[in-house]
Design a protein around this motif. Structure first.
Motif, PDB file in Angstrom:
ATOM      1  N   LYS A  46     -16.654 -20.038  10.362  1.00  0.00           N
ATOM      2  CA  LYS A  46     -16.412 -19.141  11.362  1.00  0.00           C
ATOM      3  C   LYS A  46     -15.450 -17.909  10.705  1.00  0.00           C
ATOM      4  N   ILE A  47     -15.069 -18.387   9.564  1.00  0.00           N
ATOM      5  CA  ILE A  47     -14.096 -17.349   8.786  1.00  0.00           C
ATOM      6  C   ILE A  47     -14.578 -17.325   7.559  1.00  0.00           C
ATOM      7  N   PHE A  48     -14.781 -16.240   6.734  1.00  0.00           N
ATOM      8  CA  PHE A  48     -15.172 -16.071   5.527  1.00  0.00           C
ATOM      9  C   PHE A  48     -14.215 -15.256   4.745  1.00  0.00           C
ATOM     10  N   TYR A  49     -13.838 -15.706   3.460  1.00  0.00           N
ATOM     11  CA  TYR A  49     -12.961 -14.988   2.529  1.00  0.00           C
ATOM     12  C   TYR A  49     -13.379 -14.349   1.639  1.00  0.00           C
ATOM     13  N   ILE A  50     -13.073 -13.229   1.209  1.00  0.00           N
ATOM     14  CA  ILE A  50     -13.651 -12.203   0.001  1.00  0.00           C
ATOM     15  C   ILE A  50     -12.569 -11.895  -0.880  1.00  0.00           C
ATOM     16  N   SER A  51     -12.733 -12.551  -1.867  1.00  0.00           N
ATOM     17  CA  SER A  51     -11.612 -12.168  -3.086  1.00  0.00           C
ATOM     18  C   SER A  51     -12.103 -10.764  -3.817  1.00  0.00           C
ATOM     19  N   ILE A  52     -10.983 -10.007  -3.890  1.00  0.00           N
ATOM     20  CA  ILE A  52     -10.961  -8.677  -4.471  1.00  0.00           C
ATOM     21  C   ILE A  52     -10.358  -8.885  -5.874  1.00  0.00           C
ATOM     22  N   LYS A  53     -10.339  -9.855  -6.230  1.00  0.00           N
ATOM     23  CA  LYS A  53      -9.715 -10.313  -7.470  1.00  0.00           C
ATOM     24  C   LYS A  53     -10.466  -9.452  -8.862  1.00  0.00           C
ATOM     25  N   ASP A  54      -9.951  -8.637  -9.753  1.00  0.00           N
ATOM     26  CA  ASP A  54     -10.541  -8.134 -10.840  1.00  0.00           C
ATOM     27  C   ASP A  54     -11.707  -7.242 -10.546  1.00  0.00           C
ATOM     28  N   VAL A  55     -11.546  -6.473  -9.436  1.00  0.00           N
ATOM     29  CA  VAL A  55     -12.475  -5.349  -9.002  1.00  0.00           C
ATOM     30  C   VAL A  55     -11.887  -4.090  -8.687  1.00  0.00           C
ATOM     31  N   VAL A  56     -12.191  -3.160  -8.627  1.00  0.00           N
ATOM     32  CA  VAL A  56     -11.853  -1.880  -8.370  1.00  0.00           C
ATOM     33  C   VAL A  56     -12.962  -1.174  -7.459  1.00  0.00           C
ATOM     34  N   PHE A  57     -12.422  -0.597  -6.301  1.00  0.00           N
ATOM     35  CA  PHE A  57     -13.216   0.203  -5.603  1.00  0.00           C
ATOM     36  C   PHE A  57     -12.563   1.372  -4.906  1.00  0.00           C
ATOM     37  N   ARG A  74     -17.548  -8.687  14.066  1.00  0.00           N
ATOM     38  CA  ARG A  74     -16.191  -8.796  15.007  1.00  0.00           C
ATOM     39  C   ARG A  74     -16.905  -9.556  16.372  1.00  0.00           C
ATOM     40  N   LYS A  75     -16.024 -10.467  16.742  1.00  0.00           N
ATOM     41  CA  LYS A  75     -15.954 -11.406  17.890  1.00  0.00           C
ATOM     42  C   LYS A  75     -16.917 -12.591  17.532  1.00  0.00           C
ATOM     43  N   LYS A  76     -17.497 -12.661  16.303  1.00  0.00           N
ATOM     44  CA  LYS A  76     -18.305 -13.699  16.065  1.00  0.00           C
ATOM     45  C   LYS A  76     -17.854 -14.340  14.864  1.00  0.00           C
ATOM     46  N   LYS A  77     -17.608 -13.858  13.856  1.00  0.00           N
ATOM     47  CA  LYS A  77     -16.945 -14.474  12.745  1.00  0.00           C
ATOM     48  C   LYS A  77     -15.712 -13.553  12.029  1.00  0.00           C
ATOM     49  N   GLY A  78     -14.870 -14.192  11.470  1.00  0.00           N
ATOM     50  CA  GLY A  78     -13.585 -13.333  10.691  1.00  0.00           C
ATOM     51  C   GLY A  78     -13.874 -13.149   9.197  1.00  0.00           C
ATOM     52  N   ILE A  79     -13.536 -12.182   8.837  1.00  0.00           N
ATOM     53  CA  ILE A  79     -13.669 -11.876   7.364  1.00  0.00           C
ATOM     54  C   ILE A  79     -12.183 -11.479   6.891  1.00  0.00           C
ATOM     55  N   CYS A  80     -11.622 -12.031   5.887  1.00  0.00           N
ATOM     56  CA  CYS A  80     -10.176 -12.049   5.351  1.00  0.00           C
ATOM     57  C   CYS A  80     -10.291 -11.813   4.038  1.00  0.00           C
ATOM     58  N   LEU A  81      -9.525 -10.950   3.498  1.00  0.00           N
ATOM     59  CA  LEU A  81      -9.492 -10.543   2.095  1.00  0.00           C
ATOM     60  C   LEU A  81      -8.592 -11.440   1.283  1.00  0.00           C
ATOM     61  N   LEU A  82      -8.782 -12.055   0.128  1.00  0.00           N
ATOM     62  CA  LEU A  82      -8.026 -12.721  -0.717  1.00  0.00           C
ATOM     63  C   LEU A  82      -7.659 -11.974  -1.920  1.00  0.00           C
ATOM     64  N   ASP A  83      -6.753 -12.232  -2.498  1.00  0.00           N
ATOM     65  CA  ASP A  83      -6.263 -11.570  -3.861  1.00  0.00           C
ATOM     66  C   ASP A  83      -5.682 -10.068  -3.647  1.00  0.00           C
ATOM     67  N   ALA A  84      -5.613  -9.562  -2.630  1.00  0.00           N
ATOM     68  CA  ALA A  84      -5.328  -8.186  -2.530  1.00  0.00           C
ATOM     69  C   ALA A  84      -4.135  -7.717  -2.804  1.00  0.00           C
ATOM     70  N   ASP A  85      -3.755  -7.950  -4.376  1.00  0.00           N
ATOM     71  CA  ASP A  85      -2.436  -7.597  -4.619  1.00  0.00           C
ATOM     72  C   ASP A  85      -2.270  -6.349  -5.016  1.00  0.00           C
ATOM     73  N   MET A  86      -3.274  -5.778  -5.284  1.00  0.00           N
ATOM     74  CA  MET A  86      -3.285  -4.148  -5.932  1.00  0.00           C
ATOM     75  C   MET A  86      -3.040  -3.215  -5.039  1.00  0.00           C
ATOM     76  N   GLU A  87      -2.087  -2.508  -4.893  1.00  0.00           N
ATOM     77  CA  GLU A  87      -1.756  -1.741  -3.669  1.00  0.00           C
ATOM     78  C   GLU A  87      -2.864  -0.630  -3.615  1.00  0.00           C
ATOM     79  N   MET A  88      -3.074   0.059  -4.734  1.00  0.00           N
ATOM     80  CA  MET A  88      -4.298   0.880  -4.687  1.00  0.00           C
ATOM     81  C   MET A  88      -5.562   0.565  -3.786  1.00  0.00           C
TER      82      MET A  88
END
Length: 189
Positions: A46-57, A74-88
């Motif tokens: 029901k929840i998926f994690y997307i790591s944004i480590k080592d990428v730029v967008f 929305r209202k079906k599954k959750g999306i949560c980002l991981l490794d969102a350390d870069m403020e940019m």
């Protein structure tokens, strides 16, 4: 909480599509399609994690690939980002969060938050304590919220439903002791 089967490493999708950076709408749409394919083939989560480590967008890519993905589910599954350390990168997510009116939760250094500015991207001032209660307690019902905050059950139910409709919470159906339907709410975390 986070298991490898529901964690997606964006850098792997970049490499698999010969991308060095996520630039523009077209690249965002390409990655969106790959993410949808992955998520649709794992219905047990029901929840998926997307790591944004080592990428730029850029913001256009973020809108089409990440924030639109959260809105799509929305209202079906959750999306949560991981490794969102870069403020940019968090700043590049802000405009899409605002334009699509879609919350985007993330972890940075193990700390949970939402992409936000002032009152945008987070629960309203009146619903924030209820969101925090659900976040801290795992799953909860309207009756538990009503008891904790000394609210009427219908008021608690309205606030939980609002958080659900706005994309901050997910819910499951349970049968109540009276034989009706009672929702169990949980945070996308």
């Amino acid at each position: 909480m986070k298991q490898n089967e529901n964690v997606i490493y964006l850098v792997d999708l970049f490499k698999g599509n010969d991308l060095e950076k996520g630039i523009g709408d077209e690249e965002g749409k390409l990655i969106f399609d790959k993410l949808v394919f992955f998520i649709d083939h794992k219905p047990q989560y029901k929840i998926f994690y997307i790591s944004i480590k080592d990428v730029v967008f850029d913001a256009s890519f973020a809108r089409e690939a990440l924030v639109r993905l959260a809105k799509h589910y929305r209202k079906k599954k959750g999306i949560c980002l991981l490794d969102a350390d870069m403020e940019m990168l968090r700043l590049n997510l802000l405009a899409p969060v605002l334009s699509l009116d879609q919350p985007m939760p993330y972890y940075s250094g193990g700390v949970f938050d939402h992409i936000k500015t002032d009152k945008i991207g987070v629960p309203s001032k009146t619903n924030l304590p209820i969101f925090k209660f659900v976040f801290d307690n795992g799953t909860t019902s309207a009756s538990e919220v009503a008891e904790h905050f000394d609210h009427k059950v219908n008021n608690a139910s309205t606030k939980l439903k609002s958080l659900y409709e706005e994309g901050f919470l997910l819910r499951t159906e349970d049968k109540s002791d009276s034989g009706g339907v009672e929702y169990q709410y949980y945070a996308i975390k």
